[in-house]
Design a protein around this motif. Sequence first.
Motif, short mmCIF file in Angstrom:
data_model
loop_
_atom_site.label_atom_id
_atom_site.label_comp_id
_atom_site.label_asym_id
_atom_site.label_seq_id
_atom_site.Cartn_x
_atom_site.Cartn_y
_atom_site.Cartn_z
N MET A 97 0.84 -1.19 0.00
CA MET A 97 0.00 0.00 0.00
C MET A 97 0.88 1.24 0.00
SD MET A 97 -3.10 -0.98 2.66
CE MET A 97 -4.19 0.33 2.05
N SER A 98 0.35 2.32 -0.59
CA SER A 98 1.03 3.61 -0.57
C SER A 98 -0.03 4.69 -0.42
CB SER A 98 1.83 3.83 -1.85
OG SER A 98 2.51 5.07 -1.82
N LYS A 99 0.15 5.56 0.57
CA LYS A 99 -0.83 6.60 0.85
C LYS A 99 -0.64 7.76 -0.12
CE LYS A 99 -3.01 8.94 4.77
NZ LYS A 99 -3.22 10.27 4.19
N ALA A 100 -1.71 8.14 -0.78
CA ALA A 100 -1.67 9.26 -1.71
C ALA A 100 -1.64 10.58 -0.93
CB ALA A 100 -2.89 9.22 -2.63
N PRO A 101 -0.93 11.58 -1.44
CA PRO A 101 -0.93 12.88 -0.75
C PRO A 101 -2.26 13.61 -0.87
CG PRO A 101 0.32 12.99 -2.80
CD PRO A 101 -0.02 11.55 -2.59
N GLY A 102 -3.08 13.18 -1.80
CA GLY A 102 -4.41 13.75 -2.00
C GLY A 102 -5.32 12.66 -2.54
N ALA A 103 -5.88 12.90 -3.71
CA ALA A 103 -6.73 11.89 -4.33
C ALA A 103 -5.88 10.78 -4.94
CB ALA A 103 -7.59 12.53 -5.42
N ALA A 104 -6.30 9.53 -4.75
CA ALA A 104 -5.58 8.40 -5.32
C ALA A 104 -5.52 8.49 -6.85
CB ALA A 104 -6.23 7.09 -4.89
N SER A 105 -6.55 9.04 -7.45
CA SER A 105 -6.60 9.14 -8.91
C SER A 105 -5.54 10.08 -9.47
CB SER A 105 -7.98 9.60 -9.36
OG SER A 105 -8.30 10.86 -8.79
N ASP A 106 -5.02 10.98 -8.62
CA ASP A 106 -3.99 11.93 -9.05
C ASP A 106 -2.58 11.46 -8.69
OD1 ASP A 106 -5.98 13.69 -9.94
OD2 ASP A 106 -6.10 14.70 -7.99
N TYR A 107 -2.48 10.37 -8.00
CA TYR A 107 -1.20 9.94 -7.40
C TYR A 107 -0.38 9.14 -8.41
CZ TYR A 107 1.86 7.75 -3.88
OH TYR A 107 2.93 7.31 -3.14
N ASP A 108 0.91 9.53 -8.55
CA ASP A 108 1.79 8.84 -9.50
C ASP A 108 2.55 7.68 -8.87
OD1 ASP A 108 3.69 10.07 -7.91
OD2 ASP A 108 4.63 11.22 -9.54
N ALA A 109 2.26 7.37 -7.62
CA ALA A 109 2.83 6.21 -6.92
C ALA A 109 4.32 6.34 -6.64
CB ALA A 109 2.57 4.92 -7.71
N SER A 110 4.82 7.57 -6.64
CA SER A 110 6.25 7.79 -6.43
C SER A 110 6.63 7.88 -4.96
CB SER A 110 6.69 9.08 -7.13
OG SER A 110 5.99 10.21 -6.60
N GLY A 111 5.65 7.85 -4.07
CA GLY A 111 5.92 7.98 -2.65
C GLY A 111 6.34 6.67 -2.00
N GLU A 112 6.20 6.61 -0.68
CA GLU A 112 6.65 5.44 0.07
C GLU A 112 5.59 4.34 0.05
OE1 GLU A 112 7.49 7.12 3.91
OE2 GLU A 112 9.58 7.54 3.36
N TRP A 113 6.07 3.11 -0.07
CA TRP A 113 5.23 1.91 -0.08
C TRP A 113 5.55 1.06 1.13
CZ3 TRP A 113 1.56 0.69 -3.82
CH2 TRP A 113 1.58 1.47 -4.99
N PHE A 114 4.54 0.42 1.70
CA PHE A 114 4.76 -0.57 2.75
C PHE A 114 4.02 -1.86 2.37
CE2 PHE A 114 1.19 2.12 3.98
CZ PHE A 114 0.21 1.23 4.37
N LYS A 115 4.61 -2.94 2.78
CA LYS A 115 4.04 -4.25 2.45
C LYS A 115 3.11 -4.70 3.56
CE LYS A 115 6.85 -7.47 0.77
NZ LYS A 115 7.87 -8.56 0.80
N ILE A 116 1.97 -5.31 3.16
CA ILE A 116 1.04 -5.81 4.17
C ILE A 116 0.91 -7.33 4.15
CG2 ILE A 116 -0.24 -3.65 4.22
CD1 ILE A 116 -2.49 -5.06 2.65
N LYS A 117 1.36 -7.99 3.07
CA LYS A 117 1.18 -9.45 3.00
C LYS A 117 2.12 -10.07 1.98
CE LYS A 117 -0.81 -13.54 3.50
NZ LYS A 117 -0.55 -14.37 4.71
#
Length: 224
Positions: A97-117
Amino acid sequence: MKNFANVAVAALAANGVSAHYIFQQLSIDATEYGVFEYIRQNSNYNSPVTDLTSNDLRCNVGAEGADTETVDVKAGEQFTFTLDTPVYHQGPISIYMSKAPGAASDYDASGEWFKIKDFAPDFSSGQAVWDMSGSYTYTIPSCIEDGEYLLRIQSLAIHNPWPSGIPQFYISCAQVKVSGGSGSYNPETVVIPGAFKDTDPGYTANIYNNFTSYIVPGPAPMTC
């Protein structure tokens, strides 16, 4: 002769496609949504990504958020990713998962990711048994912050061992809006690309030669 050649080429192409797969459908609890309704649609059909330095490792080739809806989900709620055909190649399945800084639809996925499974191999029978399913179910962690996220599933196919072969990533990202989380989480994070290296034991593993243990690439899955 020309028709025969065309038929042969078509058959080969069909066989190649049948060996690939894509996570194309999301369910939340018992509600199953339409194909690519809340999953960013890629443009490379069901082909893998193989370049460890490519931004396509984030959500797949051509997978943009602007034309994708975002679905509401509660922390602690179950979700399921379903494929067009069951996973065909040996290798781990991981969910990030990666938290969007705003709307997920605008997010380029360049931020931090964490694994859940991680769905890793089971060696209890004396040999590796992989979970090669047509769908994968897990739970939104109860301790994450509220907000909009990319929910990313990845199949790392290691059936063609490195370096003579190239491992393959089959990836999809759903857009979700989480509510009801405690916000107490503190996970290990990575950026993509950069999370996976061609020196990772889980990337270079040879499943055909003395394969008795396995370390899934990437960070450890978070716990609440």
